[in-house]
Scaffold this motif. Structure first.
Motif, PDB file in Angstrom:
ATOM      1  N   VAL A 202       0.833  -1.221   0.000  1.00  0.00           N
ATOM      2  CA  VAL A 202       0.000   0.000   0.000  1.00  0.00           C
ATOM      3  C   VAL A 202       0.866   1.268   0.000  1.00  0.00           C
ATOM      4  O   VAL A 202       0.358   2.373   0.124  1.00  0.00           O
ATOM      5  CB  VAL A 202      -1.014   0.029   1.181  1.00  0.00           C
ATOM      6  N   GLY A 203       2.186   1.092  -0.139  1.00  0.00           N
ATOM      7  CA  GLY A 203       3.084   2.247  -0.226  1.00  0.00           C
ATOM      8  C   GLY A 203       3.268   2.973   1.092  1.00  0.00           C
ATOM      9  O   GLY A 203       3.539   4.175   1.115  1.00  0.00           O
ATOM     10  N   ASP A 204       3.119   2.236   2.179  1.00  0.00           N
ATOM     11  CA  ASP A 204       3.298   2.842   3.508  1.00  0.00           C
ATOM     12  C   ASP A 204       4.785   2.768   3.859  1.00  0.00           C
ATOM     13  O   ASP A 204       5.371   1.681   3.842  1.00  0.00           O
ATOM     14  CB  ASP A 204       2.456   2.045   4.527  1.00  0.00           C
ATOM     15  N   PRO A 205       5.434   3.903   4.158  1.00  0.00           N
ATOM     16  CA  PRO A 205       6.893   3.897   4.368  1.00  0.00           C
ATOM     17  C   PRO A 205       7.346   3.282   5.687  1.00  0.00           C
ATOM     18  O   PRO A 205       8.546   3.078   5.899  1.00  0.00           O
ATOM     19  CB  PRO A 205       7.252   5.389   4.342  1.00  0.00           C
ATOM     20  N   ARG A 206       6.430   2.923   6.578  1.00  0.00           N
ATOM     21  CA  ARG A 206       6.866   2.386   7.872  1.00  0.00           C
ATOM     22  C   ARG A 206       7.580   1.043   7.690  1.00  0.00           C
ATOM     23  O   ARG A 206       7.215   0.255   6.827  1.00  0.00           O
ATOM     24  CB  ARG A 206       5.651   2.211   8.807  1.00  0.00           C
ATOM     25  N   GLY A 238      -6.467 -15.054  -1.195  1.00  0.00           N
ATOM     26  CA  GLY A 238      -5.136 -14.934  -0.602  1.00  0.00           C
ATOM     27  C   GLY A 238      -4.749 -13.469  -0.438  1.00  0.00           C
ATOM     28  O   GLY A 238      -5.392 -12.572  -1.010  1.00  0.00           O
ATOM     29  N   LEU A 239      -3.668 -13.228   0.297  1.00  0.00           N
ATOM     30  CA  LEU A 239      -3.253 -11.848   0.569  1.00  0.00           C
ATOM     31  C   LEU A 239      -2.881 -11.114  -0.732  1.00  0.00           C
ATOM     32  O   LEU A 239      -3.256  -9.948  -0.909  1.00  0.00           O
ATOM     33  CB  LEU A 239      -2.076 -11.838   1.553  1.00  0.00           C
ATOM     34  N   ALA A 240      -2.184 -11.797  -1.650  1.00  0.00           N
ATOM     35  CA  ALA A 240      -1.761 -11.130  -2.892  1.00  0.00           C
ATOM     36  C   ALA A 240      -2.985 -10.660  -3.675  1.00  0.00           C
ATOM     37  O   ALA A 240      -3.042  -9.517  -4.149  1.00  0.00           O
ATOM     38  CB  ALA A 240      -0.909 -12.081  -3.725  1.00  0.00           C
ATOM     39  N   GLU A 241      -3.977 -11.524  -3.797  1.00  0.00           N
ATOM     40  CA  GLU A 241      -5.201 -11.185  -4.544  1.00  0.00           C
ATOM     41  C   GLU A 241      -5.938 -10.033  -3.852  1.00  0.00           C
ATOM     42  O   GLU A 241      -6.422  -9.105  -4.491  1.00  0.00           O
ATOM     43  CB  GLU A 241      -6.099 -12.427  -4.608  1.00  0.00           C
ATOM     44  N   ARG A 247      -5.715  -2.105  -4.364  1.00  0.00           N
ATOM     45  CA  ARG A 247      -5.105  -1.079  -5.223  1.00  0.00           C
ATOM     46  C   ARG A 247      -6.100  -0.613  -6.280  1.00  0.00           C
ATOM     47  O   ARG A 247      -6.092   0.537  -6.678  1.00  0.00           O
ATOM     48  CB  ARG A 247      -3.840  -1.629  -5.885  1.00  0.00           C
ATOM     49  N   ARG A 248      -6.985  -1.532  -6.700  1.00  0.00           N
ATOM     50  CA  ARG A 248      -7.968  -1.173  -7.740  1.00  0.00           C
ATOM     51  C   ARG A 248      -9.105  -0.338  -7.168  1.00  0.00           C
ATOM     52  O   ARG A 248      -9.728   0.426  -7.863  1.00  0.00           O
ATOM     53  CB  ARG A 248      -8.577  -2.451  -8.340  1.00  0.00           C
TER      54      ARG A 248
END
Ligand SMILES: NC(=O)c1ccc[n+]([C@@H]2O[C@H](COP(=O)([O-])OP(=O)(O)OC[C@H]3O[C@@H](n4cnc5c(N)ncnc54)[C@H](OP(=O)(O)O)[C@@H]3O)[C@@H](O)[C@H]2O)c1
Length: 249
Positions: A202-206, A238-241, A247-248
């Protein structure tokens, strides 16, 4: 069949209501907004009268130890009393895998909720789910210190809310189990790895710091505190799906 979904506007509740309506059941999506409040008792008797099944998917507005315990105890008592008077055929509630194997205020409140159900004499099924994938952000936030997220290395097996709602619906339409059904996501992996994958996607920098001593909402977690120990029904997503779908969205 007339089915009441308490917490019918929530994450799992709204999805469950949609699935049941698509199958042509008469569904009451009950919540304070619709005039059904299990804390004050407002509208509860009217909602459950004539219903065959009640699915309790309500959640406490506050997660503070004392308030969450009060919520699940008061809500459970009011709801079960009305169901008992109405001669309900099946009470279904959503609980959490491992609530009796780790100690935090929220888990203690869910244990209290389960005890009330078992003692009520109403035919029931308790569904214990692992953590929802939708809760990963809240989990990361709870372990955050500056730019670092401290997460335990114990096993973790999150499940997508869509899978939870689908299984809740199937369980609610089947005969009462008079016991607990456990459900989990399709993949089991170390807790720290799953949270790190989530933050990266999710692009979270932590950054995740794996820490075997890290607490889960204040409670110690051992290797298998948060995953099913025996037989469990597994979700399909699953987590990837799930991350691609986020993101969509
Ligand atoms: N998060 C997890 O990882 C996890 C894992 C396993 C099990 N669970 C359990 O799953 C259940 C559902 O969680 P969720 O995330 O779907 O909840 P949620 O999105 O927070 O929704 C909570 C629902 O409860 C309703 N509600 C609040 N106070 C109420 C009251 N006094 N009377 C009647 N309804 C009330 C809310 O109505 P309004 O919209 O009107 O406020 C809302 O519809 C909870 O019992 C939780 O313990 C959670």
């Amino acid at each position: 069949m007339r089915i009441v979904v308490i917490g019918g506007t929530g994450l799992i509740g709204s999805k469950t209501v949609t699935i049941l309506r698509q199958a042509n059941h008469e569904v009451v999506a009950a919540s304070p907004q619709s005039g059904v409040n299990t804390i004050t008792g407002e509208g509860v008797k009217e909602a459950v009268t004539g219903a065959q099944v009640v699915i309790d998917l309500a959640n406490s507005p506050s997660f503070e130890d004392k308030r969450v315990l009060e919520f699940f105890e008061t809500s459970g008592r009011n709801l079960l009393a009305a169901e008992s008077a109405a001669g309900l055929r099946h009470h279904v509630a959503l609980s959490i895998v491992g609530i009796d194997r780790s100690d935090n205020g929220y888990f203690r409140a869910k244990v209290a909720q389960e005890k009330l159900i078992v003692a009520s004499g109403i035919p029931y099924t308790i569904i214990r789910a692992t953590q929802f994938m939708e809760f990963l952000r809240g989990i990361a936030d709870s372990g955050t210190d500056g730019n670092v997220v401290r997460i335990a290395t114990s096993m973790f097996q999150p499940i997508a809310a869509d899978d939870v709602a689908r299984i809740v619906t199937e369980v609610a339409l089947a005969a009462p189990r008079e016991g607990i059904v456990e459900i989990a996501g399709p993949e089991r992996a170390p807790f720290n790895e799953i949270v790190a994958r989530y933050l990266q996607a999710v692009g979270d920098p932590r950054q995740v710091a794996s820490d075997p001593e890290a607490r889960y909402f204040g409670g110690r977690v051992e290797e298998r505190s948060l995953v099913p120990l025996g037989e469990a029904r597994l979700g399909r997503i699953g987590l990837a799906e799930w991350l691609v779908a986020q993101r969509r969205a």
